[in-house]
Design an enzyme around this catalytic site. Structure first.
Site, PDB file in Angstrom:
ATOM      1  N   ILE A   1       2.599   2.278  -3.195  1.00 38.81           N
ATOM      2  CA  ILE A   1       4.027   2.826  -2.829  1.00 38.81           C
ATOM      3  C   ILE A   1       5.009   1.839  -3.074  1.00 38.81           C
ATOM      4  CG2 ILE A   1       3.012   4.663  -1.253  1.00 38.81           C
ATOM      5  CD1 ILE A   1       3.533   2.763   1.064  1.00 38.81           C
ATOM      6  N   GLY A   2       4.792   0.909  -3.566  1.00 41.29           N
ATOM      7  CA  GLY A   2       5.660  -0.210  -4.051  1.00 41.29           C
ATOM      8  C   GLY A   2       5.239  -1.685  -4.581  1.00 41.29           C
TER       9      GLY A   2
ATOM     10  N   GLY B   1       6.245  -5.788  -5.149  1.00 43.65           N
ATOM     11  CA  GLY B   1       7.328  -6.864  -5.241  1.00 43.65           C
ATOM     12  C   GLY B   1       7.062  -8.039  -6.084  1.00 43.65           C
ATOM     13  N   GLY B   2       7.759  -8.871  -5.741  1.00 45.06           N
ATOM     14  CA  GLY B   2       7.479 -10.350  -6.190  1.00 45.06           C
ATOM     15  C   GLY B   2       6.217 -11.059  -5.883  1.00 45.06           C
TER      16      GLY B   2
ATOM     17  N   GLY C   1       3.451  -9.146  -4.637  1.00 45.87           N
ATOM     18  CA  GLY C   1       2.087  -8.251  -4.832  1.00 45.87           C
ATOM     19  C   GLY C   1       2.444  -6.760  -4.576  1.00 45.87           C
TER      20      GLY C   1
ATOM     21  N   VAL D   1       1.968  -2.701  -2.646  1.00 38.89           N
ATOM     22  CA  VAL D   1       1.928  -2.087  -1.001  1.00 38.89           C
ATOM     23  C   VAL D   1       1.078  -0.799  -1.421  1.00 38.89           C
ATOM     24  CG1 VAL D   1       2.947  -1.552   0.884  1.00 38.89           C
ATOM     25  CG2 VAL D   1       4.064  -3.569  -0.528  1.00 38.89           C
TER      26      VAL D   1
ATOM     27  N   LYS E   1      -0.568  -4.582   2.006  1.00 34.91           N
ATOM     28  CA  LYS E   1       0.169  -5.508   1.218  1.00 34.91           C
ATOM     29  C   LYS E   1      -1.030  -6.521   0.567  1.00 34.91           C
ATOM     30  CE  LYS E   1       3.921  -7.976  -0.665  1.00 34.91           C
ATOM     31  NZ  LYS E   1       5.321  -8.106  -0.529  1.00 34.91           N
TER      32      LYS E   1
ATOM     33  N   ASP F   1      12.338 -14.304   3.216  1.00 36.38           N
ATOM     34  CA  ASP F   1      12.460 -13.096   2.406  1.00 36.38           C
ATOM     35  C   ASP F   1      13.166 -12.161   2.942  1.00 36.38           C
ATOM     36  OD1 ASP F   1      12.589 -12.081  -0.144  1.00 36.38           O
ATOM     37  OD2 ASP F   1      10.431 -11.414  -0.012  1.00 36.38           O
TER      38      ASP F   1
END
Length: 1020
Positions: A727-728, A730-731, A733, A735, A749, A851
């Site tokens: 579902i997502g 990022g820098g 890893g 999710v 995550k 972050d």
């Protein structure tokens, strides 16, 4: 009398006199000891405490405190004496004191009645010796950094009348001994971290008139004894806690109550009919709970009611028919997001004082009450998401004093009345998402104060009136998704303040008028899905402020793409697809470094695609449908290979005609092989999950408060982390969403240890130890981390799942502005500040998130913020070894990030707070302010603050304007270049709750960024 005679006879006897003296001493020893003190003793105690305070030492405000000045003790700063020249008051509020109270000998002040050290920087625990102040009547320690438990010795202060411990870092529970202070009339415990239930002993405080314990962690039920005994109560504020259970019927005993705030708890059940006995009530706020049932008819009796807030509950049924009839001062009614049905009460605003009405998100039907036509004081009305079927023409044309009205997303029918033009004070008119038909009345051009006009997603026909050009204050115009026809009026070019123009999804024809060059402030232009023809006028390249969007797609535009579009240096999204553009793509477009997406598909473009990051990273679909294009882009042929490609295709066609049967057989064979391979992969996955289950006892179990689950459970729920569950990204890893067999939903995550410099393999054990501590973090604004697991060279962090998603998604979504009004944004900023303060000041060791971005702030269904993603979090050591590699998201990281301090998070918070208030990332503002500091220019500091705020919303007014300005001021202080000059998060959070009530010294429209910076220097 008999004992007195015996003592008298003993004194008359010489033989018994020694015995009498002995007995007298014994009796005296049983009497309570009352300390005595002299001015010298009191002065020495004060000077000793002053010398113990932290730098600057001695504090300049206490320069008069000196042992050489004892004769003037009663004139020392903050000191007052009684007639006996003994110290009776110590009042040092707002004196910039730092340190503790440990060195203050309270026993030296037997006659002290007032002790006030509020609004300082004092810390440490509250000394239990404070219980020695037996004559104390007023104790104010609010607005400091006191921590630990409330000392039980406070129960010894039997004469205490006012106690304020608010806005500190107190923990533990409320001591039951507090109920011994039977003379208390004022008790304030708000904005701490106090947990547990309200002790029954508090019901003994029968003189209590004000009680505030909001913004804590209080739980449990409200006991009937409280309301039975607190008959003198005037104000009760218990909002933002975890209180549960029902509202007792005994609440009707509080006949003097004027303010009742219990919103944002977990209260359930119905509102008892006895609430009608609250004859003095002025404001009643029970929103964001789990209350249900019908609102009792008795609520109509509240003659002094000015505001009622029941939003975000589960109420149903009709609003009492006579509600409002006997409340002539009713100003604020907010009952949105419930399940109310039927019609609105006919006497809702019979007192003509209504200023705010929000009934959105219910199931109301029928016509609006006639009394609304005469509500001259009405300032805002929201009727979204209902099932009203009233005719717009007959119902709303008489709101002569309206300022803001939103009727969006209902089922209103009929035509727009020309009488809307009589609403001279109207600044917002939003009727989008209904079934309005007919034409747009030219009379709307009379609304000289109108700033927002949204009529999208209706059934409007006809032309856009030329009179729209007379709306000189308009900054948002949205007429999209209708059936409007004809040319775009040239008169629109007069709208020099326009920032957002959306005329898409109509049947507009003709060319794009050159007068659009007058849009000096335009941020977004959408003319897509019409029948526009002709060329793109070169004046479009002069719209230098365009930032969000330029969308001219799905028209019949032709000619070449103007090279001066490269002047749109702030543009982020460009869509020219589905037109008839020809010629080459201008190479100058490659210089648009801010561009995030481009779509030139389905035109007649030819030649080579220009080089540069923009075109090389664009999706292949951005150029499809242009047969003459070539280049090193996915989906296009390399330039210079067209003849070879033609010959190759001919050969392939010949080969296909000769060997068609062979290819068919080959295709069948390949299909069989692929099917077998897929079956093998499925078996491999099943075997892997089976292996995991068999070795479950060797896995690290992921603990959760109400049970436990394992890595195998998560692997099964995500099909071994299949892409369909992602579902997502990022820098650090990916999710995944996992629905466990128990029905519990979690977010997982996955951090790759080998790829993330943030979790070096040699330090894995240290990382795991830190994550274990994070699982104990519990705060209403920090997402729950259930646990972690190290497996297969990866670290898996398991969080609770938040359905609404990230703040980025909501803020920048299609309806972000509508969901996030100013009040909600203030609430989100305060919640994030609370979360970071908790991590920095309430966790041991302190936690630095590193972050903090909009992506890592998740929103609950009630838009309560939850700080998430601790993949880069670190603990602060007591030594100086807090060095690390760079971590965080660009645009949110502090200028110096190699050394971990909590000031890194303070900077990120400032950026996030500005982004929430501005509706966009503040990179340009922060860059310009940095340049101003190093140059002689003062242009940007003179920029008006109101022009920086999110223009998708009307400007905030009243108290909301105060809060918004204060948040911007605090955010500017947080984003200072020097870490040492930034305030602490505890100070920021405290000020956001404590200081946002002050009135603005000047109107919002005249406050500049420069003045906000000056104000931040004074306050932070």
């Amino acid at each position: 009398m008999k004992s007195d005679s015996i003592l008298l006879s003993m004194t008359n006897s010489t033989a018994t006199r020694p015995l009498f003296l002995c007995l007298s001493l014994c009796l005296l020893s049983l009497l309570p000891f009352q300390a005595s003190s002299s001015p010298t003793t009191e002065a020495q105690a004060l000077v000793k405490w002053k010398n113990s305070l932290s730098p600057p030492s001695p504090p300049p405000s206490l320069s008069s405190w000196s042992l050489t000045n004892i004769t003037h003790l009663c004139k020392w700063t903050g000191i007052a004496c009684n007639n006996g020249r003994s110290v009776s008051e110590i009042s040092l509020q707002g004196s910039n004191l730092s340190g503790t109270l440990d060195a203050l000998n309270f026993a030296s002040f037997p006659n002290l009645t007032h002790f006030n050290v509020s609004e300082n920087n004092l810390e440490g625990p509250i000394p239990s010796s404070i219980g020695n102040l037996s004559h104390l009547r007023f104790l104010d320690l609010a607005g400091n950094f006191f921590e630990g438990a409330i000392p039980r010795s406070i129960g010894q202060l039997r004469k205490l009348e006012e106690l304020d411990l608010g806005r500190n870092q107190l923990t533990s529970s409320i001591p039951s001994e507090l109920g011994l202070c039977s003379n208390l009339t004022y008790l304030a415990l708000a904005v701490n971290s106090i947990s547990g239930e309200l002790p029954l002993s508090l019901s003994n405080l029968v003189k209590l008139s004000e009680f505030g314990a909001s913004e804590n962690r209080l739980s449990g039920e409200l006991l009937p004894d409280f309301f039975t005994n607190w008959t003198e109560l005037v104000s009760l504020q218990l909002q933002n806690n975890f209180l549960s259970g029902k509202i007792p019927p005994e609440i009707g005993s509080l006949t003097k109550l004027t303010y009742l705030f219990m919103y944002n708890n977990s209260l359930s059940g119905t509102i008892p009919p006895e609430v009608g006995n609250l004859t003095s009530i002025v404001f009643l706020n029970l929103d964001t709970n789990q209350l249900y049932g019908e609102v009792p008819e008795t609520i109509s009796r509240l003659a002094n009611l000015q505001g009622i807030f029941l939003l975000k509950n589960n109420f149903s049924g009709n609003i009492p028919r006579h509600f409002g009839k006997y409340s002539p001062s009713l100003c604020y009614v907010s009952i949105s997001d419930n399940n109310f049905t039927g019609e609105l009460p006919p006497d809702l605003c019979s007192g003509f004082a209504l200023r705010f009405l929000d009934v959105s998100g219910n199931n109301f039907t029928g016509l609006l009450p006639n009394c609304l036509k005469n509500c001259s004081g009405l300032r805002r009305v929201r009727l979204d998401d209902n099932q009203f079927t009233a005719d717009i023409a007959s119902t709303f044309g008489v709101y002569l004093d309206l300022v803001y009205i939103s009727l969006s997303n209902n089922q209103f029918v009929g035509n727009l009345s020309a009488r809307w033009g009589d609403c001279k004070n109207l600044t917002n008119l939003q009727i989008d998402g209904n079934k309005i038909s007919g034409s747009i009345p030219p009379e709307l051009g009379k609304l000289s104060q109108l700033r927002v006009l949204t009529l999208s997603s209706n059934e409007l026909t006809g032309r856009i009136p030329d009179q729209m050009g007379d709306l000189g204050e308009l900054f948002r115009l949205n007429l999209s998704d209708n059936h409007l026809a004809g040319d775009i009026p040239f008169s629109l070019g007069k709208l020099s303040k326009l920032k957002y123009l959306d005329l898409s999804e109509n049947t507009l024809s003709g060319s794009i008028p050159d007068d659009l060059a007058n849009f000096k402030n335009l941020l977004s232009l959408n003319l897509s899905n019409n029948n526009l023809s002709g060329n793109i006028p070169s004046v479009v390249g002069k719209l230098s402020t365009l930032q969000n969007l330029l969308d001219l797609s799905h028209n019949s535009l032709a000619g070449s793409i103007p090279s001066n579009l490269a002047k749109l240096t702030k543009l982020e999204n460009l869509n020219l697809s589905h037109n008839n553009f020809s010629g080459a793509i201008p190479a100058a477009l490659a210089s648009l470094l801010s561009l995030c997406s481009i779509d030139l598909s389905y035109n007649e473009l030819t030649g080579a695609v220009p080089g540069g990051r923009l075109f090389q990273q664009a999706l292949g679909s951005a150029f499809t449908g242009n047969s003459g294009l070539c280049g090193n882009v996915t989906g296009l042929s390399p330039c210079g290979t067209s003849s070879k490609s033609t010959n190759h295709r001919k050969k392939v066609l010949v080969g296909l005609s000769v060997s068609i049967c062979f290819l068919l057989l080959l295709a069948i064979l390949i299909a069989v092989i692929l099917a077998l391979q897929r079956r093998r992969k499925l078996l491999d996955k099943e075997e892997e999950i089976k292996r995991l289950k068999e070795h479950e006892k060797f896995e690290q179990i992921i603990w959760e408060r109400l049970g436990k689950f394992t890595f195998s459970d998560i692997a099964k729920a995500t099909n071994d982390f299949g892409e369909e569950y992602c579902i997502g990204m990022g820098g650090f890893g990916r999710v995944y969403k996992a629905v466990l067999a128990s029905g519990q939903i979690v977010a997982v995550k996955k951090l790759n240890v080998s790829e993330s410099g943030n979790v070096p393999a040699i330090n894995c054990q240290s990382f795991e130890n830190e994550i274990r501590v994070l699982t104990e973090v519990q705060h209403r604004n920090v997402i729950k981390l259930h646990g972690f697991c190290s497996m297969r060279g990866c670290v898996y962090l398991v969080y609770e799942f938040v359905e609404r998603g990230s703040l980025t998604k909501v803020l920048y979504g299609g309806t972000g502005a509508a969901k996030l009004d100013w009040g909600t944004r203030v609430k989100i900023v305060q919640g994030v500040a609370n979360a970071i303060t908790y991590l920095h000041h309430n966790c041991s060791p302190p936690i630095v998130h590193r972050d903090i971005t909009l992506n890592n702030i998740l929103l609950e269904s009630d838009l309560e913020p939850r700080l998430s993603d601790f993949g880069t979090a670190r603990f602060l050591n007591s030594d100086s070894s807090n060095w690390t590699t760079v971590a965080g998201s660009y645009g949110y990281m502090a200028p110096v990030t190699m050394r971990i301090t909590n000031k890194c998070d303070v900077y990120s918070f400032g950026v996030v707070a500005l982004e929430i208030m501005m509706g966009k990332h503040p990179r340009d503002l922060l860059s310009s302010l940095l340049m101003t500091q190093t140059s002689t220019s003062s242009e940007n500091p003179n920029l008006l603050l109101k022009d920086v705020l999110d223009l998708r919303l009307p400007p905030p007014t009243g108290q909301l304007a105060n809060k918004v300005v204060f948040i911007v001021t605090a955010a500017l202080a947080c984003t200072r270049t020097s870490p040492d000059s930034r305030p602490t998060m505890h100070f920021v959070a405290r000020e956001l709750f404590a200081r946002t009530q002050a009135y603005l010294s000047e109107p919002l429209g005249s406050i500049t960024i420069g003045k906000a910076i000056e104000s931040s220097g004074a306050k932070f």
